[in-house]
Structure formats: structure tokens, C-alpha cells
Motif scaffolding. Structure first.
Motif, PDB file in Angstrom:
ATOM      1  N   LYS A  32      45.988  56.670 -61.422  1.00  0.00           N
ATOM      2  CA  LYS A  32      45.799  56.697 -62.875  1.00  0.00           C
ATOM      3  C   LYS A  32      45.413  55.322 -63.406  1.00  0.00           C
ATOM      4  O   LYS A  32      44.576  55.194 -64.287  1.00  0.00           O
ATOM      5  N   LEU A  33      46.080  54.308 -62.891  1.00  0.00           N
ATOM      6  CA  LEU A  33      45.856  52.944 -63.362  1.00  0.00           C
ATOM      7  C   LEU A  33      46.169  52.006 -62.207  1.00  0.00           C
ATOM      8  O   LEU A  33      47.233  52.100 -61.615  1.00  0.00           O
ATOM      9  N   ASP A  34      45.219  51.125 -61.876  1.00  0.00           N
ATOM     10  CA  ASP A  34      45.428  50.268 -60.715  1.00  0.00           C
ATOM     11  C   ASP A  34      45.996  48.899 -61.070  1.00  0.00           C
ATOM     12  O   ASP A  34      46.027  47.998 -60.234  1.00  0.00           O
ATOM     13  N   ASP A  35      46.470  48.721 -62.313  1.00  0.00           N
ATOM     14  CA  ASP A  35      47.034  47.430 -62.710  1.00  0.00           C
ATOM     15  C   ASP A  35      48.231  47.027 -61.854  1.00  0.00           C
ATOM     16  O   ASP A  35      48.483  45.838 -61.643  1.00  0.00           O
ATOM     17  N   THR A  36      48.982  48.019 -61.372  1.00  0.00           N
ATOM     18  CA  THR A  36      50.171  47.697 -60.579  1.00  0.00           C
ATOM     19  C   THR A  36      49.799  46.914 -59.331  1.00  0.00           C
ATOM     20  O   THR A  36      50.553  46.041 -58.889  1.00  0.00           O
ATOM     21  N   ALA A  37      48.647  47.207 -58.744  1.00  0.00           N
ATOM     22  CA  ALA A  37      48.196  46.436 -57.585  1.00  0.00           C
ATOM     23  C   ALA A  37      48.016  44.973 -57.956  1.00  0.00           C
ATOM     24  O   ALA A  37      48.310  44.069 -57.160  1.00  0.00           O
ATOM     25  N   THR A  38      47.544  44.723 -59.169  1.00  0.00           N
ATOM     26  CA  THR A  38      47.395  43.351 -59.651  1.00  0.00           C
ATOM     27  C   THR A  38      48.750  42.698 -59.842  1.00  0.00           C
ATOM     28  O   THR A  38      48.943  41.513 -59.538  1.00  0.00           O
ATOM     29  N   PHE A  82      59.307  48.045 -57.100  1.00  0.00           N
ATOM     30  CA  PHE A  82      58.691  47.942 -58.422  1.00  0.00           C
ATOM     31  C   PHE A  82      59.291  48.956 -59.397  1.00  0.00           C
ATOM     32  O   PHE A  82      59.673  48.595 -60.519  1.00  0.00           O
ATOM     33  N   GLN A  83      59.386  50.213 -58.993  1.00  0.00           N
ATOM     34  CA  GLN A  83      59.920  51.221 -59.905  1.00  0.00           C
ATOM     35  C   GLN A  83      61.392  50.999 -60.220  1.00  0.00           C
ATOM     36  O   GLN A  83      61.814  51.202 -61.369  1.00  0.00           O
ATOM     37  N   PRO A  84      62.229  50.563 -59.260  1.00  0.00           N
ATOM     38  CA  PRO A  84      63.595  50.183 -59.641  1.00  0.00           C
ATOM     39  C   PRO A  84      63.625  49.075 -60.690  1.00  0.00           C
ATOM     40  O   PRO A  84      64.503  49.061 -61.551  1.00  0.00           O
ATOM     41  N   TYR A  85      62.670  48.149 -60.629  1.00  0.00           N
ATOM     42  CA  TYR A  85      62.628  47.072 -61.625  1.00  0.00           C
ATOM     43  C   TYR A  85      62.282  47.627 -63.002  1.00  0.00           C
ATOM     44  O   TYR A  85      62.878  47.220 -64.012  1.00  0.00           O
ATOM     45  N   VAL A  86      61.342  48.555 -63.064  1.00  0.00           N
ATOM     46  CA  VAL A  86      60.986  49.168 -64.348  1.00  0.00           C
ATOM     47  C   VAL A  86      62.200  49.885 -64.934  1.00  0.00           C
ATOM     48  O   VAL A  86      62.496  49.774 -66.133  1.00  0.00           O
ATOM     49  N   LEU A  93      55.500  55.338 -66.255  1.00  0.00           N
ATOM     50  CA  LEU A  93      54.948  56.096 -65.138  1.00  0.00           C
ATOM     51  C   LEU A  93      53.500  55.726 -64.869  1.00  0.00           C
ATOM     52  O   LEU A  93      52.865  56.296 -63.976  1.00  0.00           O
ATOM     53  N   TRP A  94      52.972  54.812 -65.637  1.00  0.00           N
ATOM     54  CA  TRP A  94      51.646  54.237 -65.421  1.00  0.00           C
ATOM     55  C   TRP A  94      51.749  52.843 -64.825  1.00  0.00           C
ATOM     56  O   TRP A  94      50.758  52.154 -64.661  1.00  0.00           O
ATOM     57  N   GLY A  95      52.961  52.394 -64.537  1.00  0.00           N
ATOM     58  CA  GLY A  95      53.146  51.015 -64.117  1.00  0.00           C
ATOM     59  C   GLY A  95      53.262  50.064 -65.283  1.00  0.00           C
ATOM     60  O   GLY A  95      53.073  48.855 -65.129  1.00  0.00           O
ATOM     61  N   GLY A  96      53.600  50.591 -66.482  1.00  0.00           N
ATOM     62  CA  GLY A  96      53.659  49.775 -67.694  1.00  0.00           C
ATOM     63  C   GLY A  96      54.896  48.918 -67.769  1.00  0.00           C
ATOM     64  O   GLY A  96      55.682  49.015 -68.732  1.00  0.00           O
ATOM     65  N   PRO A 103      41.726  50.227 -79.080  1.00  0.00           N
ATOM     66  CA  PRO A 103      42.574  51.399 -78.821  1.00  0.00           C
ATOM     67  C   PRO A 103      43.510  51.186 -77.628  1.00  0.00           C
ATOM     68  O   PRO A 103      44.637  51.667 -77.635  1.00  0.00           O
ATOM     69  N   TRP A 104      43.028  50.466 -76.618  1.00  0.00           N
ATOM     70  CA  TRP A 104      43.860  50.192 -75.441  1.00  0.00           C
ATOM     71  C   TRP A 104      45.061  49.338 -75.816  1.00  0.00           C
ATOM     72  O   TRP A 104      46.192  49.629 -75.435  1.00  0.00           O
ATOM     73  N   ASN A 105      44.816  48.286 -76.590  1.00  0.00           N
ATOM     74  CA  ASN A 105      45.906  47.424 -77.034  1.00  0.00           C
ATOM     75  C   ASN A 105      46.800  48.150 -78.035  1.00  0.00           C
ATOM     76  O   ASN A 105      48.020  47.966 -78.045  1.00  0.00           O
ATOM     77  N   GLY A 106      46.182  48.980 -78.881  1.00  0.00           N
ATOM     78  CA  GLY A 106      46.971  49.747 -79.840  1.00  0.00           C
ATOM     79  C   GLY A 106      47.940  50.689 -79.158  1.00  0.00           C
ATOM     80  O   GLY A 106      49.077  50.876 -79.616  1.00  0.00           O
ATOM     81  N   GLY A 107      47.503  51.295 -78.063  1.00  0.00           N
ATOM     82  CA  GLY A 107      48.400  52.177 -77.313  1.00  0.00           C
ATOM     83  C   GLY A 107      49.597  51.428 -76.765  1.00  0.00           C
ATOM     84  O   GLY A 107      50.734  51.911 -76.822  1.00  0.00           O
ATOM     85  N   LYS A 108      49.359  50.222 -76.245  1.00  0.00           N
ATOM     86  CA  LYS A 108      50.459  49.402 -75.742  1.00  0.00           C
ATOM     87  C   LYS A 108      51.432  49.039 -76.861  1.00  0.00           C
ATOM     88  O   LYS A 108      52.653  49.048 -76.676  1.00  0.00           O
ATOM     89  N   ALA A 109      50.859  48.733 -78.042  1.00  0.00           N
ATOM     90  CA  ALA A 109      51.704  48.376 -79.180  1.00  0.00           C
ATOM     91  C   ALA A 109      52.571  49.555 -79.606  1.00  0.00           C
ATOM     92  O   ALA A 109      53.762  49.393 -79.910  1.00  0.00           O
ATOM     93  N   LEU A 110      51.996  50.747 -79.630  1.00  0.00           N
ATOM     94  CA  LEU A 110      52.766  51.931 -80.010  1.00  0.00           C
ATOM     95  C   LEU A 110      53.879  52.198 -79.004  1.00  0.00           C
ATOM     96  O   LEU A 110      54.996  52.588 -79.375  1.00  0.00           O
TER      97      LEU A 110
END
Length: 765
Positions: free
Chosen positions: A118-124, A182-186, A229-232, A417-424
Motif C-alpha cells: 500500500k505504501l513503501d515509506d516503511t522501507a525508508t 516496527f509494528q510493536p513500536y507503533v 496500518l499504513w506504517g504511519g 491533500p496528502w498532507n491534509g490527510g496526515k493532519a486529520l
């Protein structure tokens, strides 16, 4: 890594570090910290200390020893600990929140992580944490690789890494790979959100039992849970940080406040700056302005300045790394682009900040919409009532917490919109806290109305998160652990190439192989034989790559597949697992390169060449004066297509079944009325196959059926992508890959009329 190590030992190590550092901050403060805030204050202290030590390569390796020393110092100097027995209702609420955020992974039975494909940011995040915990923000000494390209854009560009300091520090102490904790940390960060909520809701909900339930609900708004669940991790961490600042701020304006009273608040604000750079201060700006105004009105200008000056000095010291590395990293550019959707389908709706959105994927509208609309209306009305009640009862912490909605609104209005979603997502616990507190406060006035409102809000949140649980995209643990094994076994034997799109392999697991992905972030040019380069996310075959670019790589890490070509000579197979094969050429290979004739296609791995093509290959070898030139042809195991439900086999034998695409839930393979294979929850990027098992089959015609299970109690069994539709291919099991046939140039006609994977003209050297 075992589930026990990931989900018990790792959180306990984090808990111990936070407790020790929290106790140390408690000693530095003029007033005792409320018991519920010791752990989140300790987490904030870990972030600011780690941000300072990792700012330079010379001190980065001291991060863990320094944090350990400070934690031991805090615990030792605080003896005998004054907190006594923890409030059981607080513990129950916090542990309940941890369990909710842990459930999608824990109930899968594997120590994996969510957000895959869904989102590869977690690899980063893995790449950044691995690097800065050892070397700070520098990337010197790294060979060209996808890992280096990732760091060059993010870490060297000033990306804020404060969120990852506790993550990296605890992993260093526990061992194993970052991916499996990683998920335990979240989930731990979500628990740190629950603790300041407990402190803030005390003014409206004196009953500890009612408050515990309210905190349990308020800390799991659907939008924040969906982002987790997106690695947020940054959204969950920021939400906890904003809540902590609001819970600590009233202590700075209490009668008799002294300069040491601002120490915890400065640490909390500094931690937000370390996590979000300048954006962190934007979130708490309204609350700080309100605190300043209250301090002036209560104490006068001079006394207010005596509090403001040490606060500003401390915050400035904590913010030095953010200033040095850049207040706005390169990745911030799309945050104000009105067309930047990121991985969203469309801009999120503001009402999603309430935390009720029963769709399974927060990017899409829920069904049925009428029930959702009613629940949202009830929740918003309760939130308005909760805000009024906080004002009436002078609940300063909750009012300061609500002021962060101004920052969220500004980010939604001026950001992408991407940043707005994070803010919400970050603001959603604020709205939900007000809503559930408003509803629960009615229990003492009108029990029936209160129960109805509480059940409606809590039910909407739980319903939403149950659907999100079913739609979780869990990373395939077995597949990625093989990449981890390859990265450790062949470290230093690079550069390496991955031909599939797998950012977790290229950016993290194979980093010590100097790996690159053919369709990932690249340093080298990896041209296609037909011209151009692979698009991001695309899977390619070695036959599709131009040989000069391919031979730049000593090691090839290739996904097993019934249709994948054998790599050209002189690559040879050195390791094979369930999911991957490792091929290597001699480290001292200098050429000349073979003349290569690729045959077949993506789903037809072999083809019959024309005699003119084979003869022309020999002529090229002679033209290029290849010493001892001869022809080598690679066979490919035959592949049989059963997508239409019928399988025709020429002879009896053992065959492996392969399904192209991803599998959610359960899929069973039935042949001639008998179950012969199955797979569950295996998500794949483009072009990869899922192996369904092997069967002994006779020659002739067989009836084949795939039976897909629907959503069930297993995490990730619903949602997107939909079940794979094929093709469904069968290939002989256990055959050696790419058997080679050698003929002299003058015998080239012996290769005509037969199917081959490829034919090469090579020299004797």
C-alpha cells in the motif's frame, strides 16, 4: 525473530527506558509529574536526547549507552519510587489500546508489519533508522545503491528522524531486525497517546472506570488506526506528542509556578520538533500562545518572562539538530502542492477526523452511508458538547488540546491533500476525545441518553477498526525473512540487483550487498534491451535488460517463478530458497560479454528460434572475435496453463502450481475433486507468483479449480487487492533451473526447431 521477543521483550525494554528517563525528568521538574505522564515524558526525553547524539557521526554510536545511563540514573535517584501501585483502570485502558493496535499483526501469528504494497515509506523508515543510529546524518563511505539513494534524498536532506530514535535504540538492545519490531513500536506509541488522554479527561470524567473506557475509545480513532496500518508511525507519534504537550502545559501557569516547571513542557515540545521539524511547532503554536497569555494575565509580564525565558532556551537547544539539518527537508515540497495525493485516491473528508469511518480502507467511502452519517452526526454533536463542557468546567488541558484543531485546519486548507490527510489523522484523537467525553459525562445526568451516545460513538469506532483489521496489508514474513538471510549471508558480495519491485529488499534487507532495484531508486543506469528503463513498481526479467547494465552487478537476487529466465552466462546459481534464488558471476569477470538471443515472453518462457537467428548469433561471435567461440542454449522447464480450469499434461510427474497476483484470506487449489494446495495472506507486487504447492499428477487432462475464501477472523482477509485471477500455471517440480546445452558454431543448426529460453555465443574464457 520470535513473537515473544517482538511483542513482549521489545515493548518492555521501551517501557523500562521511558520509565527511567521519565523519572529523571520528574527530578528536574519543580513539581512532581502526574503518574500517567511519566512514561510519555520519558519517551519525549528519549527523542530529544537521541536527536542530539545522532546529529553527528562521532556521537551517534553513543546514543544507546547514553540513554541507558540516563534511564538507570533516573530510576536510581528516584528510589524509593513514589508512584506505588499503578491505577488498574489506567493500566487496563493503556493495555487495551496496545492490544487494538497490535491485533492485526499478533493474530496473524508472524512478527511482521502492516502497510505492505500500500505504501513503501516503511522501507525508508528502516533505512533511515539503521543508518542514523550508527552514523548520524552522513552517508559517506556508502557504495552506489538504492539504500544510498534513499538516504541521500531523505537523511542527508534533513528529514526529521526523532520519531525513530526510541525505535532504533530499543532494537539495538533487543537484537533482530528493525522490520520485526516496527509494528510493536507503533502500538507502543498508541499506548503513549492513551496516557495523557487519561490525565486530560479526568476533569470531565471523575469515575475512573468510565474514564478508562473513554480513553480506550479515544486513543483508537479509525483514521489514526488506518494510518497505523499504513506504517504511519509519525502520525501516531505526533498524536501522542500533541496530547502530551496539552497535558503538561497547565503546570506552567499554576499559582507558584517556577522556572523548573517548564522543563517537561520544553522536552515535550522539543520532541515534537524532532519528529516533525518546523511542523511540530505549528501543531502546538495555538496552545503555547494561550499559555503565554494566561501566564501574563496571572503573573504579570515579569514573572511570565521568568518562565518563558528558560522554556525558550531549552526548546532552542532541543531544536538545534532540526535547524542544522534543515527546517524543511526536500520531501516537504509536495506537502503544499494542491495536486499531490500521494497514495490517496482523493482528498480525505474533514468529518473523518471524528474517528468513525466503517469502510475497511479510509480512502474510500463507507457503506451503508446512511448509518455512517447518523453516527458521525451524533459524534460531532457530542464533540461540540464536550468542548462546551470543557469550557464550562475550566478544563484547561482539554481546551489547549482542542486548540490544536486550529493547526490541523490550517494544514488542511493550505497543504496538499496528502498532507491534509496526515493532519486529520493526527488531530482525530482530539475530536474523538471530546466526543466520547461529552457522551460519557451525560451518564451522571441522563443515564439512558448517555448510554445511547456512548454506545453509538464507541460502536462506530470499533466497527470501523474491525473492518480496517480485515483490510490490513501484512508483509509476507517468510519472503522478507529470506531476503534478510540473503543480505546477511552475502554481505559484501555486491553490487546486487533485484529485478522485482521490492523496496524492503533494495532499501533495507540487502543494504550490505549494495543492492539496487531495476524499478526502484537507482544510482546506476539499468537500461532495458528495448531502450529506456523500467517504470517504478514494474517487474522485469533478466532477458529484458541490456547486458552491459546487467553485468554491472556481481550478484542477482531473483524471485522464483515458473516463467523467469535463467540469467545469462557466466552467472551461476549459488543459493535457492522457497521464494528467492541468488545467482553470481565471478568477482573478477571482465568480459567479453556474450552475444545474447532472448526468446519467449513474460508468460511464455521459451520459444523456437529461427535458424537465421541462430546462425546470425554465431556470425556475431566471429565478428567480435570471441576466443574459442561456441553456442550455449538454455532450456526452460515447460509451463502448462490451467487458467480456464483444464490442465493438459503430456506425462506423469510432480508439478508445482503457481498463481500470478496477490492472495488475501485463503485460496485452495483443487485438482480432480481433491484439495492439493493452498495459500493465505500473501501479498505481491506486480509480476510475482504465489506458489500453491506441489502434486503428483498423471498424464492427460485434469480438472482444476481455485476456491477463494471470503473475509473471516484472520487479519487482512478482506479489503484490497481483490483475489488474484491468474494465470494459473503448472511447471515440473524439482528440475534444475536452465539446463545448458553447448554446441560449436558450425553445429548451430542443431539448435533450430526446439524451444529455448535463450541462446548465447560465448568465448572459452
Amino acid at each position: 525473530m520470535s513473537m515473544f521477543l517482538a511483542w513482549v521483550v521489545f515493548p518492555l525494554v521501551l517501557l523500562a527506558l521511558c520509565a527511567g528517563l521519565g523519572l529523571l525528568v520528574d527530578l528536574l521538574s519543580a513539581r512532581r509529574l502526574p503518574g500517567a505522564l511519566v512514561l510519555p515524558v520519558g519517551l519525549a526525553a528519549m527523542i530529544v536526547v537521541g536527536e542530539l547524539t545522532t546529529a553527528a557521526a562521532a556521537t551517534a554510536k553513543l546514543t544507546v549507552p547514553v540513554l541507558l545511563l540516563l534511564a538507570v540514573l533516573g530510576a536510581g535517584l528516584s528510589l524509593p519510587w513514589r508512584f506505588g501501585r499503578p491505577d488498574p483502570w489506567l493500566v487496563a485502558a493503556a493495555f487495551g489500546v496496545f492490544c487494538v493496535f497490535a491485533a492485526p499483526v499478533v493474530l496473524s501469528g508472524s512478527p511482521t508489519f502492516a502497510g505492505y504494497i500500500k505504501l513503501d515509506d516503511t522501507a525508508t523508515w528502516f533505512a533511515l533508522t539503521d543508518r542514523f543510529m550508527e552514523h548520524g546524518h552522513g552517508i559517506g563511505g556508502l557504495e552506489p545503491s538504492t539504500y544510498r539513494a534513499t538516504l541521500e534524498f531523505n537523511l542527508a536532506g534533513g528529514y526529521p528522524v526523532g520519531t525513530f530514535v526510541p525505535f532504533g535504540a530499543a532494537q539495538k538492545l533487543v537484537g533482530g531486525d528493525l522490520a520485526w519490531v516496527f509494528q510493536p513500536y507503533v502500538a507502543f506509541l498508541a499506548t503513549m497517546l492513551a496516557l495523557p488522554l487519561w490525565e486530560m479527561l479526568g476533569g470531565l470524567l471523575p469515575s475512573r472506570r468510565v474514564r478508562a473506557f473513554a480513553v480506550f475509545i479515544a486513543a483508537q480513532p479509525a483514521l489514526l488506526f488506518g494510518y497505523s496500518l499504513w506504517g504511519g508511525v509519525k502520525e501516531v507519534g505526533a498524536a501522542a506528542g500533541v496530547a502530551l504537550v496539552a497535558a503538561l502545559a497547565p503546570a506552567a501557569v499554576r499559582p507558584g509556578a517556577r522556572s523548573r516547571d517548564v522543563v517537561p513542557l520544553a522536552i515535550a515540545c522539543g520532541a515534537l520538533a524532532a519528529q516533525l521539524s518546523v511542523g511540530g511547532l505549528a501543531w502546538i503554536g495555538p496552545a503555547l500562545l494561550a499559555v503565554a497569555a494566561i501566564a501574563v494575565s496571572r503573573f504579570g509580564w515579569r514573572s511570565a518572562l521568568r518562565l518563558a525565558l528558560p522554556f525558550a532556551l531549552l526548546l532552542g537547544a532541543f531544536a538545534i539538530p532540526a535547524v542544522v539539518h534543515g527546517l524543511l527537508p526536500p520531501s516537504a515540497e509536495p506537502l503544499t502542492d494542491p495536486h499531490s495525493l500521494g497514495n490517496l485516491v482523493a482528498p480525505l473528508k474533514v468529518v473523518q477526523a471524528l474517528g468513525i469511518w466503517p469502510s475497511g480502507d479510509f480512502r474510500f467511502d463507507p457503506e451503508p452511508s446512511v448509518i455512517t452519517a447518523v453516527l458521525i452526526a451524533v459524534g460531532l454533536a457530542s464533540a461540540a458538547f464536550g468542548l462546551w463542557l470543557a469550557w464550562r468546567r475550566r478544563s484547561l488541558a482539554l481546551l489547549l488540546y482542542a486548540s490544536s484543531l486550529l493547526a490541523a485546519g490550517a494544514l488542511v486548507l493550505v497543504g496538499s491533500p496528502w498532507n491534509g490527510g496526515k493532519a486529520l489523522a493526527t488531530a482525530s484523537p482530539v475530536v474523538l476525545s471530546l466526543a466520547i467525553a461529552g457522551a460519557a459525562s451525560l451518564l451522571r445526568v441522563d443515564r439512558v441518553t448517555g448510554v445511547v451516545l456512548v454506545v453509538a460513538i464507541a460502536g462506530g469506532v470499533i466497527w470501523s477498526n474491525v473492518l480496517a483489521y480485515g483490510g490490513a496489508s501484512l508483509a509476507p514474513y517468510g519472503q522478507l525473512s529470506e531476503l534478510q538471510q540473503i543480505g546477511e549471508r552475502y554481505a559484501g558480495q555486491g553490487p546486487a540487483l533485484m529485478t522485482e519491485y521490492n523496496p524492503y529488499g533494495a532499501r533495507h534487507f540487502l543494504r550490505n550487498l549494495d543492492a539496487e532495484g531495476a524499478s526502484e531508486l537507482r544510482v546506476r543506469e539499468i537500461p532495458l534491451a528495448a531502450g529506456g528503463t523500467a517504470e517504478k513498481g514494474e517487474a522485469v526479467d533478466t532477458d529484458e535488460l541490456a547486458l552491459p547494465g546487467l553485468f554491472e552487478y556481481r550478484t542477482l537476487v531473483l524471485r522464483r517463478s515458473p516463467v523467469r529466465s535463467r540469467p545469462p552466462l557466466p552467472y551461476r546459481l549459488v543459493w535457492s530458497g522457497k521464494y528467492y534464488e541468488v545467482w553470481q558471476r565471478p568477482a573478477d569477470f571482465e568480459g567479453p560479454l556474450p552475444e545474447h538471443l532472448a526468446l519467449g515472453g513474460r508468460l511464455e518462457p521459451a520459444a523456437v528460434p529461427k535458424c537465421a537467428e541462430v546462425g546470425g548469433l554465431g556470425e556475431l561471435a566471429l565478428l567480435h572475435r570471441l576466443p574459442g567461440a561456441h553456442l550455449v542454449a538454455a532450456r526452460h522447464a515447460p509451463v502448462y496453463d490451467a487458467t480456464d480450469g483444464t490442465l493438459e499434461l503430456p506425462r506423469a510427474g510432480r508439478y508445482a502450481a503457481w498463481l500470478l497476483g496477490s492472495v488475501r484470506g485463503d485460496v485452495e487449489l483443487w485438482i480432480d475433486g481433491h484439495k492439493t494446495g493452498e495459500a493465505r495472506q500473501q501479498l505481491e507486487n506486480e509480476g510475482s507468483f504465489v506458489e500453491l504447492g506441489e502434486s503428483q499428477l498423471g498424464g492427460g487432462t485434469h480438472e482444476v479449480e481455485l476456491r477463494f475464501g471470503g473475509a473471516d477472523l484472520h487479519p487482512g482477509s478482506g479489503g484490497f487487492p481483490r483475489p488474484a485471477t491468474g494465470p494459473l500455471l503448472f511447471s515440473p517440480a524439482g528440475e534444475a533451473p536452465g539446463e545448458l546445452v553447448t554446441v560449436p558454431i558450425e553445429g548451430s543448426r542443431r539448435l533450430c526447431g526446439k524451444p529455448w529460453d535463450w541462446i548465447e555465443a560465448v568465448g572459452s574464457g
